[in-house]
Motif scaffolding. Structure first.
Motif, PDB file in Angstrom:
ATOM      1  N   ARG A 123      13.187 -28.368 -87.703  1.00 46.84           N
ATOM      2  CA  ARG A 123      11.843 -28.517 -88.278  1.00 46.84           C
ATOM      3  C   ARG A 123      11.799 -28.019 -89.721  1.00 46.84           C
ATOM      4  O   ARG A 123      11.141 -28.601 -90.572  1.00 46.84           O
ATOM      5  CB  ARG A 123      10.826 -27.758 -87.416  1.00 46.84           C
ATOM      6  CG  ARG A 123       9.378 -27.957 -87.848  1.00 46.84           C
ATOM      7  CD  ARG A 123       8.448 -27.106 -87.003  1.00 46.84           C
ATOM      8  NE  ARG A 123       8.431 -27.552 -85.638  1.00 46.84           N
ATOM      9  CZ  ARG A 123       7.556 -28.431 -85.151  1.00 46.84           C
ATOM     10  NH1 ARG A 123       6.644 -28.954 -85.958  1.00 46.84           N
ATOM     11  NH2 ARG A 123       7.595 -28.788 -83.890  1.00 46.84           N
ATOM     12  N   ALA A 145      11.194 -32.568 -84.961  1.00 50.97           N
ATOM     13  CA  ALA A 145       9.752 -32.790 -84.992  1.00 50.97           C
ATOM     14  C   ALA A 145       9.491 -34.117 -85.681  1.00 50.97           C
ATOM     15  O   ALA A 145      10.363 -34.645 -86.372  1.00 50.97           O
ATOM     16  CB  ALA A 145       9.036 -31.656 -85.724  1.00 50.97           C
ATOM     17  N   VAL A 148       9.532 -33.094 -90.598  1.00 52.62           N
ATOM     18  CA  VAL A 148      10.423 -31.974 -90.905  1.00 52.62           C
ATOM     19  C   VAL A 148      10.376 -31.694 -92.398  1.00 52.62           C
ATOM     20  O   VAL A 148      10.035 -32.572 -93.205  1.00 52.62           O
ATOM     21  CB  VAL A 148      11.882 -32.253 -90.470  1.00 52.62           C
ATOM     22  CG1 VAL A 148      11.955 -32.510 -88.964  1.00 52.62           C
ATOM     23  CG2 VAL A 148      12.486 -33.416 -91.241  1.00 52.62           C
TER      24      VAL A 148
END
Length: 216
Positions: A123, A145, A148
């Protein structure tokens, strides 16, 4: 005699980090520090100490430790969504998003760093390229995610980021005698609501960070 300059040679010749900085460049760094303090990254004592060091700095090398642990831009607050009686439509989840680490840090100090093939982008990914180079190929990568952040700080170094047609890129870097560019390339982006977002931030002092879009 030892310590004497070679006739015609300037102090710091051959080493760009020893070149003198301008008032405008001091003001750029000072603004970064004030934004970081506004975000809560620095307390008032730290802000005062770093501002004092910034305005006392004479060379590019003096600026490196002042901003080394800071991103280049604050996360601006987004305006609140207007009231609505209908539930918000959830964002479609990309097949490229998989479980992965929250954050990672890597260093390329007078050396090289390469990440390519199948790997998971955390992330928050931080890269320091100090008189070194980094290559991040995201074309076959997965993401921890759907959005990022990659912070790349380049001091007399550089980094190249390669993305595929399906990745959305947002450039937020700051260049001081350096630059951030991209995404470039002959490949057009094919973006939709499932496209992962990659934010690229950082500071480039006598260095460069480029993003290129290529076929998978």
């Amino acid at each position: 005699m030892a310590g004497e300059l070679t006739p015609g040679a300037a102090p710091g010749a051959g080493d760009p980090t020893r070149l003198r900085i301008s008032d405008a460049e001091r003001h750029q760094v000072a603004e970064l520090l004030r934004e970081a303090a506004g975000e809560g990254r620095l307390d008032l004592d730290e802000l005062d100490q770093r501002l004092e060091a910034t305005y006392a700095a004479r060379t590019y090398a003096d600026l490196v430790p002042i901003t080394l642990d800071l991103p280049s831009h604050p996360q601006h607050l987004r305006p609140a969504a207007p009231p609505t009686t209908a539930p918000a439509t959830p964002r479609a989840v990309s097949a490229d998003v998989v479980p992965g680490p929250e954050r990672e840090s890597h260093f390329a100090i007078m050396s090289g760093l390469s990440r390519k093939g199948l790997w998971v982008v955390p992330r928050h990914l931080t890269i320091l390229a100090l008189m070194g180079g980094a290559e991040l190929d995201l074309r076959r990568a997965k993401f921890a995610a759907d959005e990022v952040t990659i912070t790349i700080n380049a001091f007399m170094g550089g980094a190249q980021v390669i993305v595929g047609p399906h990745t959305r890129v947002r450039m937020e870097g700051t260049g001081i005698m350096g630059g951030y560019s991209g995404p470039s390339g002959l490949v057009e982006g094919h973006l939709d609501e499932t496209s992962p977002v990659v934010r690229i931030k950082g500071v480039a002092i006598w260095g460069g960070v480029s993003v290129e879009r290529k076929h998978l």
